[in-house]
Design a protein around this motif. Structure first.
Motif, PDB file in Angstrom:
ATOM      1  N   THR A 107       0.842  -1.196   0.000  1.00 21.45           N
ATOM      2  CA  THR A 107       0.000   0.000   0.000  1.00 21.45           C
ATOM      3  C   THR A 107       0.881   1.252   0.000  1.00 21.45           C
ATOM      4  O   THR A 107       1.850   1.333   0.752  1.00 21.45           O
ATOM      5  CB  THR A 107      -0.916   0.012   1.225  1.00 21.45           C
ATOM      6  OG1 THR A 107      -1.801  -1.106   1.150  1.00 21.45           O
ATOM      7  CG2 THR A 107      -1.733   1.287   1.282  1.00 21.45           C
ATOM      8  N   GLY A 108       0.521   2.185  -0.878  1.00 18.28           N
ATOM      9  CA  GLY A 108       1.288   3.414  -1.015  1.00 18.28           C
ATOM     10  C   GLY A 108       2.394   3.337  -2.051  1.00 18.28           C
ATOM     11  O   GLY A 108       3.009   4.364  -2.368  1.00 18.28           O
ATOM     12  N   ASN A 126       0.479   5.438  -8.825  1.00 20.30           N
ATOM     13  CA  ASN A 126       1.086   5.856  -7.565  1.00 20.30           C
ATOM     14  C   ASN A 126       0.075   5.761  -6.430  1.00 20.30           C
ATOM     15  O   ASN A 126      -1.129   5.667  -6.671  1.00 20.30           O
ATOM     16  CB  ASN A 126       1.593   7.297  -7.676  1.00 20.30           C
ATOM     17  CG  ASN A 126       2.658   7.466  -8.732  1.00 20.30           C
ATOM     18  OD1 ASN A 126       3.444   6.551  -8.998  1.00 20.30           O
ATOM     19  ND2 ASN A 126       2.705   8.636  -9.350  1.00 20.30           N
ATOM     20  N   SER A 127       0.573   5.807  -5.210  1.00 16.21           N
ATOM     21  CA  SER A 127      -0.298   5.751  -4.023  1.00 16.21           C
ATOM     22  C   SER A 127      -1.289   4.597  -4.119  1.00 16.21           C
ATOM     23  O   SER A 127      -2.492   4.774  -3.893  1.00 16.21           O
ATOM     24  CB  SER A 127      -1.037   7.094  -3.865  1.00 16.21           C
ATOM     25  OG  SER A 127      -0.123   8.153  -3.757  1.00 16.21           O
ATOM     26  N   ARG A 163      -3.977   9.885  -8.977  1.00 21.35           N
ATOM     27  CA  ARG A 163      -3.003   8.855  -8.573  1.00 21.35           C
ATOM     28  C   ARG A 163      -2.389   8.156  -9.771  1.00 21.35           C
ATOM     29  O   ARG A 163      -1.223   7.750  -9.728  1.00 21.35           O
ATOM     30  CB  ARG A 163      -3.677   7.817  -7.668  1.00 21.35           C
ATOM     31  CG  ARG A 163      -4.249   8.374  -6.390  1.00 21.35           C
ATOM     32  CD  ARG A 163      -4.732   7.264  -5.461  1.00 21.35           C
ATOM     33  NE  ARG A 163      -5.797   6.465  -6.044  1.00 21.35           N
ATOM     34  CZ  ARG A 163      -5.732   5.146  -6.236  1.00 21.35           C
ATOM     35  NH1 ARG A 163      -4.651   4.473  -5.864  1.00 21.35           N
ATOM     36  NH2 ARG A 163      -6.758   4.498  -6.758  1.00 21.35           N
ATOM     37  N   SER A 222       4.194   2.141  -5.886  1.00 18.69           N
ATOM     38  CA  SER A 222       3.968   2.522  -7.283  1.00 18.69           C
ATOM     39  C   SER A 222       4.322   1.377  -8.214  1.00 18.69           C
ATOM     40  O   SER A 222       5.177   0.541  -7.903  1.00 18.69           O
ATOM     41  CB  SER A 222       4.818   3.736  -7.651  1.00 18.69           C
ATOM     42  OG  SER A 222       4.496   4.861  -6.866  1.00 18.69           O
ATOM     43  N   LYS A 248      -3.563   1.386  -3.559  1.00 20.35           N
ATOM     44  CA  LYS A 248      -4.398   0.932  -2.452  1.00 20.35           C
ATOM     45  C   LYS A 248      -4.779  -0.526  -2.681  1.00 20.35           C
ATOM     46  O   LYS A 248      -4.794  -0.995  -3.820  1.00 20.35           O
ATOM     47  CB  LYS A 248      -5.681   1.772  -2.400  1.00 20.35           C
ATOM     48  CG  LYS A 248      -5.460   3.266  -2.335  1.00 20.35           C
ATOM     49  CD  LYS A 248      -6.786   4.007  -2.438  1.00 20.35           C
ATOM     50  CE  LYS A 248      -6.588   5.511  -2.414  1.00 20.35           C
ATOM     51  NZ  LYS A 248      -7.886   6.234  -2.529  1.00 20.35           N
ATOM     52  N   SER A 282      -1.922  -4.935   1.973  1.00 24.54           N
ATOM     53  CA  SER A 282      -2.203  -3.945   3.024  1.00 24.54           C
ATOM     54  C   SER A 282      -1.203  -4.048   4.162  1.00 24.54           C
ATOM     55  O   SER A 282      -0.387  -4.955   4.211  1.00 24.54           O
ATOM     56  CB  SER A 282      -3.623  -4.148   3.552  1.00 24.54           C
ATOM     57  OG  SER A 282      -3.776  -5.453   4.022  1.00 24.54           O
TER      58      SER A 282
END
Length: 117
Positions: free
Chosen positions: A14-15, A84-85, A67, A17, A87, A117
């Motif tokens: 998570t977060g 990017n970013s 994103r 790229s 989830k 996650s």
């Protein structure tokens, strides 16, 4: 006919790229636009982003706006999706799609993106 091959998928936290690539071959001169779709398990295939082959203004699904960035390199006949970013809800098989001037649609085989996650 237009052939599409996606690459660049993988496992990311998570977060993080990833950058997906979609290489087109065949009658690429006939391509009007390129799009990315994604399909999560048990769900329908959803639109993600689109760009015209001539480089018009791209458009995005609300869920990825800000994103993800779609771009293309005409010299390489390749479209990219910079993500990017990321989830966990971005986890899906990502497909590249091309539409030609005659409204024929072509699909790649897909590339798996998994966001932990």
């Amino acid at each position: 006919q237009v052939q599409l091959v996606e690459s660049g998928g993988g496992l990311v936290q998570t977060g993080g790229s990833l950058r997906l690539s979609c290489a087109a071959s065949g009658r690429t001169f006939s391509v009007y636009n390129m799009r990315w779709f994604r399909q999560a398990p048990g769900k329908e295939r959803d639109f993600v982003a689109a760009i015209t082959w001539s480089g018009g203004i791209p458009n995005y699904a609300d869920s990825v706006e800000g994103r993800f960035t779609i771009s293309r390199d005409n010299a390489k006949n390749t479209v990219y999706l910079q993500m990017n970013s990321l989830k966990p809800e971005d986890t899906a098989v990502y497909y590249c799609n091309a539409r030609d001037m005659s409204y024929n649609y072509y699909w790649g085989q897909g590339t798996q993106v998994t966001v932990s996650s």
